[in-house]
Design a protein around this motif. Structure first.
Motif, PDB file in Angstrom:
ATOM      1  N   ASN A 166     -19.600 -18.558  23.286  1.00 53.34           N
ATOM      2  CA  ASN A 166     -19.613 -18.966  21.880  1.00 53.34           C
ATOM      3  C   ASN A 166     -19.394 -20.461  21.679  1.00 53.34           C
ATOM      4  N   LEU A 167     -19.347 -21.200  22.788  1.00 52.05           N
ATOM      5  CA  LEU A 167     -19.148 -22.643  22.699  1.00 52.05           C
ATOM      6  C   LEU A 167     -20.476 -23.352  22.937  1.00 52.05           C
ATOM      7  N   HIS A 168     -20.721 -24.370  22.160  1.00 48.39           N
ATOM      8  CA  HIS A 168     -21.976 -25.130  22.289  1.00 48.39           C
ATOM      9  C   HIS A 168     -21.668 -26.618  22.100  1.00 48.39           C
ATOM     10  N   GLY A 169     -21.768 -27.354  23.196  1.00 49.17           N
ATOM     11  CA  GLY A 169     -21.526 -28.791  23.129  1.00 49.17           C
ATOM     12  C   GLY A 169     -20.063 -29.179  23.205  1.00 49.17           C
ATOM     13  N   ASP A 170     -19.164 -28.190  23.260  1.00 51.25           N
ATOM     14  CA  ASP A 170     -17.735 -28.492  23.351  1.00 51.25           C
ATOM     15  C   ASP A 170     -17.333 -28.646  24.817  1.00 51.25           C
ATOM     16  N   LYS A 171     -16.348 -29.507  25.046  1.00 50.37           N
ATOM     17  CA  LYS A 171     -15.787 -29.621  26.384  1.00 50.37           C
ATOM     18  C   LYS A 171     -14.602 -28.666  26.495  1.00 50.37           C
ATOM     19  N   ILE A 172     -14.496 -28.009  27.641  1.00 49.71           N
ATOM     20  CA  ILE A 172     -13.413 -27.053  27.836  1.00 49.71           C
ATOM     21  C   ILE A 172     -12.818 -27.243  29.227  1.00 49.71           C
ATOM     22  N   GLY A 173     -11.519 -27.045  29.338  1.00 46.59           N
ATOM     23  CA  GLY A 173     -10.828 -27.124  30.620  1.00 46.59           C
ATOM     24  C   GLY A 173      -9.785 -26.027  30.685  1.00 46.59           C
ATOM     25  N   ILE A 174      -9.271 -25.769  31.888  1.00 49.25           N
ATOM     26  CA  ILE A 174      -8.258 -24.725  32.071  1.00 49.25           C
ATOM     27  C   ILE A 174      -7.049 -25.307  32.799  1.00 49.25           C
ATOM     28  N   LEU A 175      -5.892 -25.115  32.199  1.00 44.34           N
ATOM     29  CA  LEU A 175      -4.628 -25.493  32.822  1.00 44.34           C
ATOM     30  C   LEU A 175      -3.841 -24.223  33.087  1.00 44.34           C
ATOM     31  N   VAL A 176      -3.380 -24.031  34.313  1.00 46.95           N
ATOM     32  CA  VAL A 176      -2.614 -22.833  34.642  1.00 46.95           C
ATOM     33  C   VAL A 176      -1.135 -23.191  34.716  1.00 46.95           C
ATOM     34  N   GLU A 329     -12.633 -19.622  14.515  1.00 49.97           N
ATOM     35  CA  GLU A 329     -12.895 -20.184  13.184  1.00 49.97           C
ATOM     36  C   GLU A 329     -11.968 -21.358  12.907  1.00 49.97           C
ATOM     37  N   THR A 330     -10.708 -21.234  13.319  1.00 44.91           N
ATOM     38  CA  THR A 330      -9.758 -22.339  13.158  1.00 44.91           C
ATOM     39  C   THR A 330     -10.228 -23.561  13.939  1.00 44.91           C
ATOM     40  N   ILE A 331     -10.687 -23.311  15.163  1.00 40.42           N
ATOM     41  CA  ILE A 331     -11.152 -24.427  16.000  1.00 40.42           C
ATOM     42  C   ILE A 331     -12.425 -25.043  15.427  1.00 40.42           C
ATOM     43  N   LYS A 332     -13.336 -24.192  14.957  1.00 40.25           N
ATOM     44  CA  LYS A 332     -14.612 -24.695  14.451  1.00 40.25           C
ATOM     45  C   LYS A 332     -14.455 -25.529  13.178  1.00 40.25           C
ATOM     46  N   ARG A 333     -13.337 -25.356  12.469  1.00 39.27           N
ATOM     47  CA  ARG A 333     -13.120 -26.158  11.273  1.00 39.27           C
ATOM     48  C   ARG A 333     -12.787 -27.606  11.601  1.00 39.27           C
ATOM     49  N   LEU A 334     -12.458 -27.855  12.878  1.00 41.84           N
ATOM     50  CA  LEU A 334     -12.216 -29.239  13.278  1.00 41.84           C
ATOM     51  C   LEU A 334     -13.524 -30.011  13.222  1.00 41.84           C
ATOM     52  N   GLU A 335     -13.441 -31.237  12.778  1.00 42.84           N
ATOM     53  CA  GLU A 335     -14.639 -32.076  12.696  1.00 42.84           C
ATOM     54  C   GLU A 335     -15.129 -32.388  14.097  1.00 42.84           C
TER      55      GLU A 335
END
Length: 384
Positions: A166-176, A329-335
């Motif tokens: 569901n992510l498009h163009g967003d950067k994502i990382g994982i911290l354990v 939805e909360t995240i997507k509201r970010l500009e």
């Protein structure tokens, strides 16, 4: 002729082997650390790298065999008679023979992991945000209260995989994190690489157990570039059993920096035992020092408090599914901000180089004997 030449000088061979082992593991560790931050290099089948644990076992086996050979020669005949019954051995050739065998096997294992090189580099500009997922890998994440066939961590990993779709163009990382925290996957738009590293995450990766959500949030903040103007979000996936405290304060601090902190509750509010694993198999239930069974349950109040302080949302896993729509939805509201990044869209297999060299070394080892002869014989007669 020196009768000792019919036995192996284990001390000399040990020094040579130890020196090479230090060099090999230092080079391999440096290379792995280097590629961790480079999208251009990767291992397609990273799991096979665990096969390198064979190497220390092979080294120990080598010295056991050498000691056995020396003991057998001592039992065969007195030292004065060995010269008439056996051929002198070369410790130099013995070490070189083992050197070829050991490194040939190491190269074959690396070939199985299939190193890949990104040959097609493209610039990609996309609108998106940066998301760091703080994934709890403490022992309590082994609990199987969400699904009888999957533990909490497996359900969390499945949910992250669905999130990637569901992510498009967003950067994502994982911290354990558990009692400590470290970045497993740096921020990237290569979702395929994220999935690859995601599969290798287990609680056994963390030697310092416990749960410190506050430390995880701190580490997430440290790994964001606060100067790039891109909006940021943290998603904490945990059972909420925070042993350190201060998590709400850290979430509030992140919010002040413009970072939204949301939480996902992994578990149920019913107390459940934690399976104890050994060599990947369940051997019983986890117990404390007094011999009592350890129980775990979801701390929803803690996770809600963190989300409220961080300006995000709290959502809870139900069975083997995490409904993250409201959280998204909360995240997507970010500009969203335009981000330019290098994208390696085509990776080329490099396993054949390691396979070929590994086979060459193994074939070379087959044709080398340990008997003293020629130049090697003369060199070994000199004491350095």
């Amino acid at each position: 002729m020196d009768n000792n030449l019919h036995k192996y000088n284990i001390k000399h061979i040990l020094i040579a082997v130890v020196i090479w082992e230090v060099i090999f593991w230092a080079l391999l560790g440096s290379f792995y650390y280097y590629i961790a931050d480079k999208e251009v290099l990767r291992f397609e089948n990273q799991f096979f790298l665990w096969g390198l644990v064979i190497i220390p076992l092979l080294v120990m086996g080598y010295f056991v065999v050498l000691q056995w050979k020396n003991k057998t020669l001592s039992q065969l005949a007195p030292n004065k008679l060995l010269r008439y019954l056996t051929t002198p051995v070369s410790e130099v050739k013995s070490f070189f023979k083992f050197f070829l065998l050991r490194n040939g096997l190491a190269l074959l294992i690396i070939a199985l992991a299939n190193p890949q090189y990104g040959k097609s580099k493209n610039k990609m500009v996309a609108e998106g945000i940066e998301i760091l997922i703080a994934l709890d890998i403490s022992n309590s994440m082994h609990a199987m209260d969400l699904d009888p066939s999957r533990d909490r961590l497996t359900v969390a990993k499945m949910s992250i995989d669905r999130l990637l779709h569901n992510l498009h163009g967003d950067k994502i990382g994982i911290l354990v994190f558990a009692g400590d925290a470290f970045l497993q996957v740096p921020l990237t738009q290569d979702y395929r690489a994220v999935r690859m590293f995601l599969q290798s995450i287990t609680p056994e990766m963390m030697t310092n157990q416990g749960t410190s959500i506050s430390l995880a949030i701190d580490k997430c903040i440290e790994n964001f570039d606060m100067e790039n103007g891109v909006n940021k979000a943290i998603i904490v996936m945990s059972d909420g059993e925070d042993h350190e405290g201060e998590a709400e304060e850290k979430a509030a601090a992140a919010k002040e920096l413009g970072i939204i902190v949301s939480t996902v509750g992994m578990g149920t509010t019913n107390e459940t035992p934690i399976p104890e694993y050994k060599n990947g198999k369940v051997i019983g239930l986890k117990k404390d020092y007094a011999g009592n069974t350890v129980f775990t349950k979801l701390n929803e109040d803690m996770l809600r408090g963190i989300a409220n302080a961080g300006g995000g949302r709290y959502t809870k896993a139900e069975g083997n599914f995490v409904n993250m729509e409201e959280l998204l939805e909360t995240i997507k509201r970010l500009e969203k901000t335009e981000m330019e990044s290098d994208l390696y869209s085509d990776f080329e297999d490099q396993y054949h180089w390691f396979l070929a060299l590994g086979l060459i070394l193994l074939i070379g080892e087959f044709f080398i004997t340990e008997s003293r002869s020629g130049v090697v014989h003369k060199l070994q007669d000199y004491e350095i």
